[in-house]
Design an enzyme around this catalytic site. Structure first.
Site, mmCIF file in Angstrom:
data_model
loop_
_atom_site.group_PDB
_atom_site.id
_atom_site.type_symbol
_atom_site.label_atom_id
_atom_site.label_comp_id
_atom_site.label_asym_id
_atom_site.label_seq_id
_atom_site.Cartn_x
_atom_site.Cartn_y
_atom_site.Cartn_z
ATOM 1 N N ASP A 477 -1.560 32.223 -9.080
ATOM 2 C CA ASP A 477 -0.865 33.473 -9.377
ATOM 3 C C ASP A 477 -0.811 33.719 -10.885
ATOM 4 O O ASP A 477 -1.050 32.810 -11.689
ATOM 5 C CB ASP A 477 0.564 33.356 -8.800
ATOM 6 C CG ASP A 477 1.183 34.696 -8.459
ATOM 7 O OD1 ASP A 477 0.667 35.721 -8.907
ATOM 8 O OD2 ASP A 477 2.221 34.692 -7.754
ATOM 9 N N ASP A 547 1.115 42.894 -3.266
ATOM 10 C CA ASP A 547 2.408 42.425 -2.768
ATOM 11 C C ASP A 547 2.980 43.408 -1.752
ATOM 12 O O ASP A 547 3.994 43.123 -1.115
ATOM 13 C CB ASP A 547 3.401 42.266 -3.924
ATOM 14 C CG ASP A 547 3.236 40.920 -4.611
ATOM 15 O OD1 ASP A 547 2.534 40.051 -4.060
ATOM 16 O OD2 ASP A 547 3.798 40.741 -5.710
HETATM 17 C C1 DGJ Z 1 3.709 37.165 -6.793
HETATM 18 C C2 DGJ Z 1 2.758 37.067 -5.650
HETATM 19 O O1 DGJ Z 1 2.003 38.221 -5.546
HETATM 20 C C3 DGJ Z 1 3.523 36.751 -4.375
HETATM 21 O O2 DGJ Z 1 2.655 36.744 -3.272
HETATM 22 C C4 DGJ Z 1 4.229 35.456 -4.542
HETATM 23 O O3 DGJ Z 1 3.305 34.410 -4.624
HETATM 24 C C5 DGJ Z 1 5.123 35.483 -5.756
HETATM 25 N N1 DGJ Z 1 4.428 35.921 -6.927
HETATM 26 C C6 DGJ Z 1 5.729 34.129 -6.027
HETATM 27 O O4 DGJ Z 1 6.443 34.091 -7.183
#
Ligand code: DGJ
Length: 732
Positions: A477, A547
């Site tokens: 990430d 997300d």
């Molecule tokens: C952002 C990501 O896009 C999510 O899927 C998740 O992993 C969160 N970060 C975790 O902090």
């Protein structure tokens, strides 16, 4: 495929069955673009294309018979002689001059394709591609420039990049080094770009081109959700099924510029590469600089064809390693189920239920390390939190393996919280300007990945965990844009190199981890889809798309993403309702019908759904296991746009055209209207197919279409919000 060098007329002709790309050596020794488009015959002489005129204009010199760069299509132009457009590159020499002129010296034509040092790039063996490297020289600047062009045998694609070398004894500063310039002889085009923001990534937008610059860019240090480093330059009447278009995809994950500039003489210049804003690269004696690669594709058959070219090329010649052309494991990620509030027991309960449903991989998301119980602390401390994982990652992985599931986990290696041991020990390891406040994003700072020792340290911590644990997958990430970009490890004259060096640092960490753990499947992520680009796909063959896991919003996001990126690269999961981001409730059937067209997985606790839904989930997983190869690697067709209608549809067709799967979705109910037909694509017109127990010829399905009311008996109706169906079509 072939590359011809015609010495007499001084032109190169790169061609395959579908395209021709012709470069000339102009009278001033620089390169001119003579043609790029549908394949044409090779001939002895294309010099008639060069335009010389008697009307007032500035010519290169007295011997050049009124040749002006401005009036001819250039290949990789500079500013300062006779081209007044936006240049492809700019170099400042010791005396402060920024005028350059690189002239043809020699060339090589070879089979296959070389890599680019430290950067991602498409690759090809001797039978798949040929490469032309043209060496040019600017004697006054003591520099050479090598322009590389690779033509692929099977694809209407040219991949190109540039390399600068300094042979003098002092130094020069490159202040602009784009990857490609393409001059087209007319401006009757539109630019399609893929824009958005967090939770609404890669939404197509079309702009009419004309005089002046139309451009997009990123200055966030990542390619960004705001603008994707992929553009399409298309004729106004080109749609998914017909017409001419050129695609430009930058194989790079940092700041970029992409645009099209119409000159008032009618020429159109397309430019793409590292954003010149805040970019400078110093070259000392013997040093070189290589730009990232741009993959240019051409179609005369519509945008579905253009997308399929990128899908095939990226799957076969960009993605590497064990996961190349492999169907992807169906996973269950705990993020939306628990956020950071979990214990090992809670995780095992979710994983057990996932295993019962047939899930193959369990992914532990953020919150397992350091003091990471919320967004405020722990990033940078890649050591397990014993309160949450008493036997660490290795212990949890083994327990999950014992349930018959593979195990993977989340990292965010480029970041640090001020409240972390790493930051307390190395406060100078972040990007920040001395004496100024650093901006926070999600309460975190960006580690200075331009410094080798920082990358080394993070590698060491991750290696320690991975070497003892049976880990099959990593979600990498990256949750904030870069600001206050300044490195304590660099001199004042090197600060313009930091954005790019940061990206090189990210690529080097990826390379080292991949080398040490070649079987791990990496999924890239950046607050969802903030870094979904071709550069990332070289390291991480799939990317968390957004997300926003709401199925209805995802239709638009995944539809937009499909223009430039393979279906198998699109991370897509079924999540809980009401949806975390939109509050919308959509049936578990429709949620899966959308998520199938990607990597597929679940982002929820399957213990929390009803028994009836759980049975449905089992069926969904069975369906995906049976058809994932077809869905993830078939030819994908966009059939009806969610941006233009209340219903949307897409389909995949197997390479041999004997199987297909169609997905149809209602974004908004249409009361008291006729459902109508959905015309399919890509089938064989003469094959008899069976769909839902009835037989149809391919031409019937493609010209007349599916009768949508046929699906009413399965409970589908267009007068219901968010209704959907997915149907399989197989040759009888
Ligand atoms: C952002 C990501 O896009 C999510 O899927 C998740 O992993 C969160 N970060 C975790 O902090």
């Amino acid at each position: 495929m072939n590359i011809i060098w015609n010495k007499t007329s001084g032109h190169f002709h790169l061609y395959n069955d579908r395209i021709s790309y012709i470069i000339g050596v102009a009278i001033n020794g620089e390169l001119t673009n003579l043609y790029y488009g549908k394949k044409i015959h090779e001939k002895d002489d294309f010099s008639y294309i060069t335009f010389r005129m008697g009307m007032p204009n500035i010519v290169v010199d007295a011997d050049t018979e009124s040749y002006s760069m401005e009036l001819n299509c250039q290949e990789y132009p500079s500013f300062g002689t006779t081209d007044f457009g936006t240049p492809a590159y700019e170099i400042e020499t010791e005396n402060g001059s920024r005028v350059s002129s690189f002239v043809y010296k020699s060339h090589t034509i070879s089979k296959g394709k070389k890599g680019i040092k430290g950067l991602p790039a498409t690759y090809a063996d001797a039978g798949e591609a040929m490469t032309l490297e043209i060496l040019l020289e600017d004697e006054a600047a003591s520099m050479t420039l090598t322009l590389s062009y690779t033509i692929f045998d099977k694809y209407p694609v040219i991949a190109r990049h540039a390399e600068f070398a300094y042979t003098g004894s002092s130094k020069v500063r490159i202040t602009r080094a784009l990857s490609c310039c393409l001059d087209l002889p007319d401006q009757d085009y539109e630019m399609m770009q893929f824009d958005g923001a967090w939770a609404r990534e890669r939404i197509p937008m079309v702009r009419k081109l004309g005089n002046g610059m139309t451009s997009i860019s990123s200055m966030r240090g990542v390619s960004s959700a705001n603008h994707n480093p992929f553009i399409i330059i298309k004729r106004p009447n080109t749609d998914d099924f017909n017409g001419q278009a050129y695609g430009f995809s930058l194989v790079y994950s940092g700041n970029f510029l992409a645009g099209a500039e119409g000159s008032t003489h009618g020429r159109l210049r397309i430019l793409m590469g590292i954003n010149p804003e805040r970019f400078t690269w110093m070259l000392k004696e013997g040093e070189t600089f290589e730009t990232p690669e741009v993959v240019m594709a051409m179609t005369d058959r519509g945008l579905n064809d253009l997308s399929q070219t990128y899908h095939r090329l990226f799957n076969n010649n960009l993605v590497r390693g064990k996961w190349k052309n492999e169907p992807r494991p169906i996973l269950n990620n705990n993020w939306e189920a628990t956020f950071m509030d979990f214990t090992e027991e809670k995780i095992l309960k979710i994983a057990r239920k996932a295993g019962d449903a047939g899930v193959e991989l369990f992914v532990l998301d953020d919150g397992w390390f350091g003091e990471r119980n919320d967004d405020f602390a722990g990033l940078g401390d890649w050591v397990e939190n014993p309160k949450k994982l008493p036997q660490g990652i290795a212990g949890l992985a083994r327990k999950i393996n014992a349930m018959g599931l593979k195990f993977g986990f989340w990292i965010e290696p480029e970041m640090v919280n001020p409240d972390s041991n790493l930051y307390r020990r190395h406060p100078d390891w972040v990007l920040s300007v001395p004496g100024r406040k650093s901006s926070l994003g999600r309460h975190q700072l960006v580690l200075d990945f331009s410094r080798e020792e920082v990358v080394d340290h993070i590698y060491g911590m991750l290696y320690k965990i991975l070497k003892d644990a049976p880990v099959s997958y990593i979600k990498w990430d990256m949750n904030r844009s870069l600001t206050e970009v300044f490195s304590a490890g660099a001199d004042s004259c090197e600060q313009g190199m930091i954005y790019h060096k940061y990206v090189l640092g990210v690529y080097s960490l990826y390379s080292r981890l991949i080398e040490a753990f070649p079987d791990i499947l990496f999924e890239s992520c950046s607050s969802g889809g903030n870094r979904f680009d071709a550069g990332m796909l070289y390291y991480a063959p799939q990317a968390w798309c957004s997300d926003n896991t709401d199925a209805i919003d995802r239709l638009r996001i995944q539809y937009g993403t499909s223009y430039g990126y393979p279906i198998v690269s699109i991370g897509s999961h079924v999540s809980a309702i009401p949806n975390q981001q939109t509050g919308r409730s959509v049936s578990i059937g429709t949620r899966a019908n959308v998520a199938y067209f990607g990597t597929f997985g679940y982002e929820l606790d399957l213990n929390e759904i009803s028994d009836e839904e759980f049975e449905e989930v089992k069926g969904q997983i069975e369906f995906m296991k049976k058809y994932r190869e077809l869905i993830q690697y078939g030819d994908f067709y966009r059939l009806r746009s969610p941006f233009e209608a209340d219903q949307t549809a897409w389909m995949v067709v197997s390479q041999d055209k004997r199987k297909a799967i169609v997905g149809f979705y209602c974004l908004r109910s249409n009361v008291n209207t006729l459902p109508g037909f959905l015309r399919l694509a890509g089938l064989d017109k003469d094959i008899l197919y069976r769909m839902e127990g009835r037989d149809y010829y391919g031409d019937e399905l493609m010209n007349m279409g599916i009768t949508l009311s046929e699906f009413y008996k399965k409970g589908f109706t267009i007068s219901e919000d968010y209704a959907s169906f997915v149907t399989v079509i197989e040759a009888v």
